[in-house]
Design a protein around this motif. Structure first.
Motif, mmCIF file in Angstrom:
data_model
loop_
_atom_site.group_PDB
_atom_site.id
_atom_site.type_symbol
_atom_site.label_atom_id
_atom_site.label_comp_id
_atom_site.label_asym_id
_atom_site.label_seq_id
_atom_site.Cartn_x
_atom_site.Cartn_y
_atom_site.Cartn_z
ATOM 1 N N PHE A 293 0.858 -1.180 0.000
ATOM 2 C CA PHE A 293 0.000 0.000 0.000
ATOM 3 C C PHE A 293 0.891 1.226 0.000
ATOM 4 C CE2 PHE A 293 -2.670 -3.177 2.035
ATOM 5 C CZ PHE A 293 -3.931 -2.917 1.538
ATOM 6 N N THR A 294 0.412 2.297 -0.626
ATOM 7 C CA THR A 294 1.153 3.548 -0.603
ATOM 8 C C THR A 294 0.184 4.721 -0.695
ATOM 9 O OG1 THR A 294 2.892 4.847 -1.698
ATOM 10 C CG2 THR A 294 1.479 3.524 -3.118
ATOM 11 N N THR A 295 0.579 5.846 -0.120
ATOM 12 C CA THR A 295 -0.168 7.088 -0.306
ATOM 13 C C THR A 295 0.626 8.074 -1.149
ATOM 14 O OG1 THR A 295 0.720 7.977 1.761
ATOM 15 C CG2 THR A 295 -1.399 6.841 1.880
ATOM 16 N N ALA A 296 1.842 7.699 -1.503
ATOM 17 C CA ALA A 296 2.725 8.575 -2.271
ATOM 18 C C ALA A 296 2.704 8.187 -3.746
ATOM 19 C CB ALA A 296 4.149 8.478 -1.724
ATOM 20 N N GLY A 297 3.505 8.893 -4.534
ATOM 21 C CA GLY A 297 3.598 8.596 -5.959
ATOM 22 C C GLY A 297 4.527 7.451 -6.279
ATOM 23 N N THR A 298 5.193 6.923 -5.273
ATOM 24 C CA THR A 298 6.058 5.767 -5.433
ATOM 25 C C THR A 298 5.636 4.690 -4.447
ATOM 26 O OG1 THR A 298 7.646 6.705 -3.871
ATOM 27 C CG2 THR A 298 8.019 7.142 -6.214
ATOM 28 N N LYS A 299 6.068 3.475 -4.692
ATOM 29 C CA LYS A 299 5.720 2.366 -3.812
ATOM 30 C C LYS A 299 6.968 1.867 -3.097
ATOM 31 C CE LYS A 299 6.232 -1.043 -7.534
ATOM 32 N NZ LYS A 299 6.687 -0.092 -8.555
ATOM 33 N N ALA A 300 6.772 1.253 -1.957
ATOM 34 C CA ALA A 300 7.866 0.658 -1.194
ATOM 35 C C ALA A 300 7.600 -0.828 -1.030
ATOM 36 C CB ALA A 300 7.994 1.333 0.166
ATOM 37 N N GLU A 301 8.589 -1.545 -0.519
ATOM 38 C CA GLU A 301 8.445 -2.984 -0.319
ATOM 39 C C GLU A 301 7.484 -3.301 0.822
ATOM 40 O OE1 GLU A 301 10.248 -5.708 -1.975
ATOM 41 O OE2 GLU A 301 10.405 -4.097 -3.445
ATOM 42 N N THR A 302 7.300 -2.355 1.730
ATOM 43 C CA THR A 302 6.379 -2.547 2.849
ATOM 44 C C THR A 302 5.255 -1.522 2.757
ATOM 45 O OG1 THR A 302 7.606 -1.044 4.293
ATOM 46 C CG2 THR A 302 8.241 -3.366 4.325
ATOM 47 N N ILE A 303 4.217 -1.705 3.530
ATOM 48 C CA ILE A 303 3.085 -0.786 3.517
ATOM 49 C C ILE A 303 3.555 0.615 3.891
ATOM 50 C CG2 ILE A 303 0.886 -0.237 4.619
ATOM 51 C CD1 ILE A 303 0.510 -3.266 5.016
ATOM 52 N N CYS A 304 3.370 1.551 2.971
ATOM 53 C CA CYS A 304 3.748 2.958 3.178
ATOM 54 C C CYS A 304 5.213 3.116 3.572
ATOM 55 C CB CYS A 304 2.846 3.615 4.214
ATOM 56 S SG CYS A 304 1.117 3.738 3.690
ATOM 57 N N GLY A 305 6.052 2.122 3.259
ATOM 58 C CA GLY A 305 7.466 2.202 3.589
ATOM 59 C C GLY A 305 7.754 2.088 5.073
ATOM 60 N N LEU A 306 6.804 1.566 5.844
ATOM 61 C CA LEU A 306 6.972 1.475 7.294
ATOM 62 C C LEU A 306 8.004 0.415 7.668
ATOM 63 C CD1 LEU A 306 3.204 1.645 8.300
ATOM 64 C CD2 LEU A 306 4.882 3.489 8.460
ATOM 65 N N SER A 307 8.695 0.661 8.753
ATOM 66 C CA SER A 307 9.706 -0.257 9.238
ATOM 67 C C SER A 307 9.066 -1.527 9.786
ATOM 68 C CB SER A 307 10.544 0.400 10.345
ATOM 69 O OG SER A 307 11.326 -0.550 11.021
ATOM 70 N N THR A 308 9.549 -2.683 9.341
ATOM 71 C CA THR A 308 8.984 -3.938 9.832
ATOM 72 C C THR A 308 9.393 -4.215 11.282
ATOM 73 O OG1 THR A 308 10.863 -5.132 8.866
ATOM 74 C CG2 THR A 308 8.874 -4.968 7.548
ATOM 75 N N SER A 309 10.462 -3.600 11.731
ATOM 76 C CA SER A 309 10.835 -3.777 13.136
ATOM 77 C C SER A 309 9.861 -3.066 14.061
ATOM 78 C CB SER A 309 12.258 -3.260 13.384
ATOM 79 O OG SER A 309 12.349 -1.873 13.068
ATOM 80 N N SER A 310 9.319 -1.933 13.603
ATOM 81 C CA SER A 310 8.333 -1.207 14.395
ATOM 82 C C SER A 310 6.909 -1.654 14.097
ATOM 83 C CB SER A 310 8.459 0.302 14.123
ATOM 84 O OG SER A 310 9.743 0.775 14.453
ATOM 85 N N PHE A 311 6.684 -2.065 12.841
ATOM 86 C CA PHE A 311 5.357 -2.477 12.399
ATOM 87 C C PHE A 311 5.480 -3.818 11.674
ATOM 88 C CE2 PHE A 311 5.529 2.166 12.310
ATOM 89 C CZ PHE A 311 4.472 2.504 13.138
ATOM 90 N N PRO A 312 5.507 -4.935 12.384
ATOM 91 C CA PRO A 312 5.709 -6.244 11.743
ATOM 92 C C PRO A 312 4.680 -6.554 10.662
ATOM 93 C CG PRO A 312 5.964 -6.408 14.123
ATOM 94 C CD PRO A 312 5.441 -5.030 13.852
ATOM 95 N N GLY A 313 3.469 -6.057 10.804
ATOM 96 C CA GLY A 313 2.435 -6.316 9.810
ATOM 97 C C GLY A 313 2.612 -5.548 8.522
ATOM 98 N N ALA A 314 3.625 -4.681 8.444
ATOM 99 C CA ALA A 314 3.813 -3.865 7.248
ATOM 100 C C ALA A 314 4.399 -4.656 6.094
ATOM 101 C CB ALA A 314 4.724 -2.674 7.557
ATOM 102 N N LYS A 315 4.946 -5.833 6.362
ATOM 103 C CA LYS A 315 5.489 -6.667 5.292
ATOM 104 C C LYS A 315 4.437 -7.678 4.864
ATOM 105 C CE LYS A 315 9.014 -10.022 4.041
ATOM 106 N NZ LYS A 315 10.125 -10.890 4.466
ATOM 107 N N LEU A 316 4.007 -7.588 3.608
ATOM 108 C CA LEU A 316 3.057 -8.544 3.069
ATOM 109 C C LEU A 316 3.755 -9.630 2.254
ATOM 110 C CD1 LEU A 316 0.219 -6.167 1.796
ATOM 111 C CD2 LEU A 316 0.398 -7.315 3.999
#
Length: 401
Positions: A293-316
């Motif tokens: 998921f992204t809200t920006a004009g680019t995409k990241a490997e995790t949801i909104c580029g969130l850190s998986t160490s802080s947000f484990p669910g951000a990695k799909l």
């Protein structure tokens, strides 16, 4: 991060082919009514995109073989109905018919306009640059309506490849299915053609003006399907635009969680779901998918580029699936079983999952690093934020002709 429930449009289109025997004594209107009615029965369902279970993070992948096959049949089945009604018995003859008060299942009384070997020129689309001229045309319009329910343009009744392809527009609210009753003025465009780089056939589906309600939660979106690997695999790419405001209206009990996600993603109200997967057509339909998921004009490997160490669910990614649906996700590339489509290794006529994902959510004309042999992103596969957002103020040729 607390996982949030999203409902994602999961548009499934299924078609059935009639028994065409014993038609010769029936009137032309009766034949067309029966054949076209069988060709335009649309089925619709919805799948969760994200909820409290990992399986629901991937709602748009489940049943994808059925979804893709059904959607790919929309053009073929309409053309087949015209062929079986005798419209191409004399393949060189020009013919224009306007048939009133034809009763079609779902539509009711309709007017059919059929043009055979009577070219329609200057037809623009979101899927290609400039205009095309198509040899044949079919329109279905409800009796008394000013707007068509469906328009089909095509060149060759025997193939949609090797020429200008085939183009269809349809308005789902007109199809008589109660599940379409609240989809408003959403219009879907589908274009089929061929691209030698990707294999033999591609099909792209684009929609705009989704009502963003529980029946159809997206505003705009595009799906790009490509049959690759000599017809052994499906390459699926899609971007769907959603709104936090509308999602909260649909799911008020999740307002707090949605607000938390919105804040974590930077505060924008629009959020884009980016998905790419490769699926084997043979049972058990092994599938490897990558999404974010992204809200920006680019995409990241995790949801909104969130850190998986802080947000484990951000990695799909990576997620894997088989005939029974979801298997597991959050895999590294080397953890994907070798009998599944490879995350990182493509073939002579197909992309790896990473290559497909990297080519998604980018602008037409963009050059993708490591994909020189594939060329720049074509217009039919553009799924950038800028492209989808432009539908807010313009039809961009996604309109009845």
């Amino acid at each position: 991060m607390k996982k949030t429930v999203f409902l994602l449009l999961f548009l499934g289109v299924s078609f059935q082919v009639s028994d065409y025997q014993n038609q010769t004594r029936k009137s032309e209107k009766t034949i067309l009514s029966e054949l076209l009615s069988d060709s335009i029965h649309f089925g619709f369902g919805s799948e969760k995109l994200w909820s409290a279970t990992s399986a629901d993070n991937w709602g748009f992948v489940r049943q994808s073989a059925t979804w893709a096959r059904g959607n790919s049949g929309i053009i073929d089945n309409l053309i087949l109905a015209l062929k079986n009604a005798g419209y191409f018995n004399n393949p060189t003859a020009s013919r224009t018919d306007v048939l009133s008060n034809v009763n079609l299942s779902g539509f009711g009384s309709s007017t059919l306009t059929i043009k055979i070997n009577t070219p329609t020129a200057n037809v623009a689309s979101t899927a290609y640059a400039g205009n095309k001229s198509f040899n044949h045309f079919l329109e279905i319009k409800k009796t008394g309506a000013s707007t068509p329910s469906l328009q089909l343009f095509f060149d060759d009744p025997n193939t949609t490849l090797g020429n200008d392809g085939a183009l269809v527009y349809y308005r789902l609210v007109d199809f008589g299915n109660p599940q379409f009753a609240n989809v408003g003025d959403v219009i879907t465009e589908s274009y089929t053609g061929n691209d030698s780089i990707y294999g033999t056939k591609f099909q792209t589906y684009t929609w705009r003006n989704g009502p963003e309600n529980s029946s159809w939660i997206s505003k705009h979106g595009r799906v790009v399907l490509t049959e690759v690997d000599s017809g052994r695999q499906l390459c699926f790419r899609s971007v769907v635009r959603l709104s936090f405001t509308k999602l909260k209206e649909i799911n008020p009990s999740n307002t707090t969680a949605l607000d938390q996600l919105k804040t974590a993603c930077g505060g924008s109200d629009q959020i884009y779901y980016v998905l790419a997967y490769m699926q084997k057509f043979d049972s058990p339909f092994l599938t490897t998918a990558k999404a974010t998921f992204t809200t920006a004009g680019t995409k990241a490997e995790t949801i909104c580029g969130l850190s998986t160490s802080s947000f484990p669910g951000a990695k799909l990614s990576y997620g894997i699936f088989n005939i029974n649906g979801y298997v597991t996700d959050q895999l590294n590339a080397d953890q994907v079983p070798t009998n599944y489509p490879s995350p990182t290794v493509g073939g002579s006529d197909f992309m790896s999952v990473d290559e497909a994902f990297n080519r998604t959510y980018v602008a037409a004309g963009a050059s993708i690093s490591g994909q020189a042999s594939l060329g720049v992103v074509k217009q039919y596969e553009e799924t950038s934020k800028t492209y989808l957002d432009a539908f807010d103020g313009s039809a961009q040729n996604l309109t009845f002709k």
